[in-house]
Design a protein around this motif. Structure first.
Motif, mmCIF file in Angstrom:
data_model
loop_
_atom_site.group_PDB
_atom_site.id
_atom_site.type_symbol
_atom_site.label_atom_id
_atom_site.label_comp_id
_atom_site.label_asym_id
_atom_site.label_seq_id
_atom_site.Cartn_x
_atom_site.Cartn_y
_atom_site.Cartn_z
ATOM 1 N N ARG A 67 5.322 -22.699 -4.125
ATOM 2 C CA ARG A 67 5.595 -22.279 -2.749
ATOM 3 C C ARG A 67 5.485 -20.769 -2.601
ATOM 4 N N VAL A 68 5.382 -20.031 -3.724
ATOM 5 C CA VAL A 68 5.370 -18.568 -3.657
ATOM 6 C C VAL A 68 4.150 -17.995 -4.359
ATOM 7 N N SER A 69 3.765 -16.801 -3.923
ATOM 8 C CA SER A 69 2.780 -15.977 -4.600
ATOM 9 C C SER A 69 3.462 -14.643 -4.859
ATOM 10 N N VAL A 70 3.507 -14.220 -6.114
ATOM 11 C CA VAL A 70 4.323 -13.071 -6.485
ATOM 12 C C VAL A 70 3.443 -11.926 -6.986
ATOM 13 N N THR A 71 3.667 -10.746 -6.463
ATOM 14 C CA THR A 71 3.010 -9.533 -6.923
ATOM 15 C C THR A 71 4.054 -8.616 -7.544
ATOM 16 N N ALA A 72 3.845 -8.239 -8.808
ATOM 17 C CA ALA A 72 4.692 -7.254 -9.474
ATOM 18 C C ALA A 72 3.971 -5.917 -9.429
ATOM 19 N N ILE A 73 4.559 -4.942 -8.769
ATOM 20 C CA ILE A 73 3.840 -3.695 -8.533
ATOM 21 C C ILE A 73 3.923 -2.721 -9.700
ATOM 22 N N VAL A 74 4.816 -2.973 -10.677
ATOM 23 C CA VAL A 74 4.879 -2.130 -11.871
ATOM 24 C C VAL A 74 4.010 -2.782 -12.944
ATOM 25 N N PRO A 75 2.916 -2.178 -13.346
ATOM 26 C CA PRO A 75 2.039 -2.795 -14.345
ATOM 27 C C PRO A 75 2.779 -3.014 -15.668
ATOM 28 N N GLU A 76 2.447 -4.117 -16.337
ATOM 29 C CA GLU A 76 3.063 -4.369 -17.638
ATOM 30 C C GLU A 76 2.664 -3.268 -18.613
ATOM 31 N N GLY A 77 3.606 -2.897 -19.487
ATOM 32 C CA GLY A 77 3.360 -1.834 -20.434
ATOM 33 C C GLY A 77 3.571 -0.448 -19.852
ATOM 34 N N THR A 78 4.176 -0.385 -18.641
ATOM 35 C CA THR A 78 4.434 0.887 -17.975
ATOM 36 C C THR A 78 5.925 1.172 -17.964
ATOM 37 N N ASN A 79 6.308 2.428 -18.089
ATOM 38 C CA ASN A 79 7.710 2.820 -18.009
ATOM 39 C C ASN A 79 8.193 2.634 -16.579
ATOM 40 N N SER A 80 8.976 1.597 -16.347
ATOM 41 C CA SER A 80 9.415 1.284 -14.988
ATOM 42 C C SER A 80 10.363 2.332 -14.433
ATOM 43 N N HIS A 81 11.023 3.087 -15.309
ATOM 44 C CA HIS A 81 11.976 4.096 -14.851
ATOM 45 C C HIS A 81 11.285 5.289 -14.206
ATOM 46 N N THR A 82 10.093 5.590 -14.649
ATOM 47 C CA THR A 82 9.393 6.773 -14.143
ATOM 48 C C THR A 82 8.128 6.415 -13.357
ATOM 49 N N PHE A 83 7.883 5.115 -13.154
ATOM 50 C CA PHE A 83 6.662 4.670 -12.475
ATOM 51 C C PHE A 83 6.647 5.125 -11.021
ATOM 52 N N GLU A 84 5.542 5.721 -10.624
ATOM 53 C CA GLU A 84 5.323 6.130 -9.244
ATOM 54 C C GLU A 84 4.232 5.236 -8.653
ATOM 55 N N PRO A 85 4.581 4.356 -7.727
ATOM 56 C CA PRO A 85 3.571 3.439 -7.182
ATOM 57 C C PRO A 85 2.483 4.174 -6.409
ATOM 58 N N ALA A 86 1.262 3.686 -6.523
ATOM 59 C CA ALA A 86 0.146 4.264 -5.776
ATOM 60 C C ALA A 86 0.296 3.935 -4.292
ATOM 61 N N PRO A 87 -0.260 4.761 -3.422
ATOM 62 C CA PRO A 87 -0.166 4.478 -1.978
ATOM 63 C C PRO A 87 -0.707 3.107 -1.604
ATOM 64 N N SER A 88 -1.665 2.594 -2.376
ATOM 65 C CA SER A 88 -2.240 1.285 -2.063
ATOM 66 C C SER A 88 -1.216 0.159 -2.162
ATOM 67 N N VAL A 89 -0.138 0.381 -2.904
ATOM 68 C CA VAL A 89 0.918 -0.630 -3.019
ATOM 69 C C VAL A 89 1.532 -0.921 -1.660
ATOM 70 N N ALA A 90 1.474 0.053 -0.757
ATOM 71 C CA ALA A 90 2.028 -0.139 0.584
ATOM 72 C C ALA A 90 1.395 -1.340 1.282
ATOM 73 N N GLN A 91 0.125 -1.629 0.971
ATOM 74 C CA GLN A 91 -0.537 -2.780 1.589
ATOM 75 C C GLN A 91 0.101 -4.085 1.127
ATOM 76 N N ASP A 92 0.426 -4.175 -0.180
ATOM 77 C CA ASP A 92 1.103 -5.371 -0.682
ATOM 78 C C ASP A 92 2.465 -5.531 -0.012
ATOM 79 N N ILE A 93 3.182 -4.417 0.121
ATOM 80 C CA ILE A 93 4.514 -4.468 0.714
ATOM 81 C C ILE A 93 4.431 -4.890 2.183
ATOM 82 N N ALA A 94 3.432 -4.378 2.893
ATOM 83 C CA ALA A 94 3.281 -4.699 4.318
ATOM 84 C C ALA A 94 2.989 -6.175 4.541
ATOM 85 N N ARG A 95 2.425 -6.864 3.543
ATOM 86 C CA ARG A 95 2.127 -8.296 3.667
ATOM 87 C C ARG A 95 3.265 -9.174 3.165
ATOM 88 N N ALA A 96 4.272 -8.569 2.530
ATOM 89 C CA ALA A 96 5.314 -9.356 1.870
ATOM 90 C C ALA A 96 6.227 -10.048 2.875
#
Length: 347
Positions: A67-96
Motif C-alpha cells: 500500500r506504500v511507496s517509500v523514499t529514504a532521502i539519506v543515501p545508504e552509507g552516508t553520515n545521517s548526522h551531517t547529511f545535507e539534502p540536495a534541493p532536488s529532495v524538495a520534489q520528493d517531499i512535495a509529493r509525499a
C-alpha cells in the motif's frame, strides 16, 4: 512505553495491532510520483512516504506493505548526522502523503526542508520523540548532555523498533483508515518477527563470557541495545563533533580497553577511521569494522536489504568477536514480513 520493556512489550504490541483489525477495503486515493515503490504493483491508491534513513524506510515497508511507496532521502552509507539534502529532495517531499523521521535532532536539515516543502495537511511523524520521553534520553561520548542532543539511535534496539512500527501503523491508519486492518496485521507480523529476534539475541549473548560483554564502538550507535542485552558500553571513539579523537582521548580509550579486557573493538562501515588500528594495536584488542546502524546489507530490492538482516549481522559480529556462539541466529528469517494486499483482501 517504558524504555526497559522486555519481550512482553512486543507481545503487547502484537496484541494491540490485532485488536484493531477492521474489514479491509480499497486504499484512499493519494498523489502519484516517481519514488521507488514497495512492490511492482504501485497504483493511484499507493501512499507515498518520505523518510530519512534506510532502517526506518524498511520498518515502514514492513508495516505499509504494497500500500506504500517509500523514499529514504539519506543515501545508504552516508553520515545521517551531517547529511545535507540536495534541493532536488524538495520534489520528493512535495509529493509525499506522509513524512516520517527519526527525530531527536538526527535529521535537522532534512526536517527543515520537509517543513518548507510539504503540502498542506501532510503529517510529519517524529518516531524518537513518540517512543521515549526526555527522562529516558541517553547521553554519551558522541552525544554529551552539554551538547543538548540525545543519542537518537533507538532503532538498533529491536523492542524500540517494534514501537517505531506501531507509530508508523497509527500514522498510516490516520491517513488511510479504510485499510487500518491491513496495517495492523502487517505490524503484528513484523512485531512477531522482532520477538523471535529478541529471543535469539538473548540466547546468543548468553554464550559470551560475562566479563567480555563490553562494547567500545567508533560511533555511539547501540545505547539502547546494550543495556537491554546485558552489555556495558565503555566508550566510543568518535567525539560529538564527528571529528577524529584527540591524542588525549585516544590515550584514555586505550586505558579503558586494557582495563576492561575487551577482546575486540568495533568500527563502522559508514565511519572509516585509521585511528581504530592504533587503538586496537596499543590496547591488545582486535578491530572489527563492520557494524552497521543505518546502512542495510545488500542493495535496495535484495532479500537481505532489511532491518532484520542488519541486526542479525550486527549481533553475529558482536557475539562472535567477544568470544560467544551466535548459532542461535542461524537460519533466522530476515525477509520482509508483510502480506500482499490482494492476498490479505481475498482471505
Amino acid at each position: 512505553m517504558p524504555l526497559h520493556a522486555t519481550t512482553g512489550a512486543l507481545r503487547r504490541l502484537a496484541l494491540a495491532a490485532l485488536l484493531i483489525l477492521l474489514p479491509g477495503a480499497l486504499a484512499v486515493a493519494c498523489g502519484g510520483g516517481d519514488t521507488a515503490p514497495a512492490s511492482d504493483g504501485e497504483t493511484a491508491s499507493t501512499i507515498h512516504v518520505v523518510t530519512t534513513v534506510s532502517p526506518i524506510r524498511n520498518i515502514i515497508e514492513n508495516v505499509g506493505g504494497d500500500r506504500v511507496s517509500v523514499t529514504a532521502i539519506v543515501p545508504e552509507g552516508t553520515n545521517s548526522h551531517t547529511f545535507e539534502p540536495a534541493p532536488s529532495v524538495a520534489q520528493d517531499i512535495a509529493r509525499a502523503d506522509l513524512i516520517v523521521a527519526n527525530g531527536l535532532n538526527l535529521e535537522l536539515p532534512a526536517l527543515e526542508l520537509a517543513e518548507a516543502n510539504r503540502r498542506d495537511g501532510v503529517e510529519i511523524v517524529l518516531l524518537g520523540e513518540a517512543t521515549v520521553t526526555p527522562d529516558e534520553y541517553v547521553y554519551d561520548f558522541s552525544f554529551p548532555r552539554d551538547g543538548g542532543d540525545p543519542n537518537p539511535h533507538l532503532w538498533t534496539d529491536p523492542i524500540l523498533a517494534g514501537e517505531y512500527a506501531a507509530h508508523v501503523r497509527d500514522a498510516l491508519t490516520r491517513l488511510d483508515p479504510d485499510n487500518a486492518s491491513y496495517y495492523a496485521a502487517n505490524t503484528a507480523a513484523f512485531v512477531a518477527r522482532l520477538q523471535q529476534l529478541d529471543e535469539a539475541i538473548r540466547e546468543a549473548v548468553a554464550t559470551v563470557p560475562e566479563a567480555q560483554r563490553v562494547l567500545l564502538t567508533y560511533h555511539d550507535s547501540f545505547p539502547y541495545f546494550a543495556p537491554r542485552y546485558g552489555f556495558t558500553i565503555i566508550g566510543a571513539i568518535q567525539p560529538s563533533d564527528f571529528s577524529e579523537p584527540s591524542p588525549r582521548e585516544v590515550a584514555d580509550l586505550i586505558k579503558q580497553i586494557r582495563a576492561s579486557g575487551a577482546p575486540a573493538i568495533f568500527g563502522s562501515e559508514v565511519f572509516p577511521s585509521e585511528v581504530l588500528d592504533t587503538i586496537a594495536s596499543e590496547a591488545g584488542a582486535v578491530q572489527v569494522a563492520t557494524l552497521r546502524d543505518d546502512d542495510l546489507p545488500g542493495d535496495r530490492g535484495d532479500p537481505e536489504n532489511t532491518y532484520l538482516a542488519m541486526m542479525v549481522e550486527n549481533v553475529r559480529t558482536i557475539v562472535t568477536s567477544l568470544g560467544g556462539d551466535a548459532s542461535a541466529l542461524d537460519g533466522f528469517d530476515v525477509s520482509l514480513s508483510w502480506t500482499p494486499f490482494e492476498e490479505y483482501a481475498g482471505g
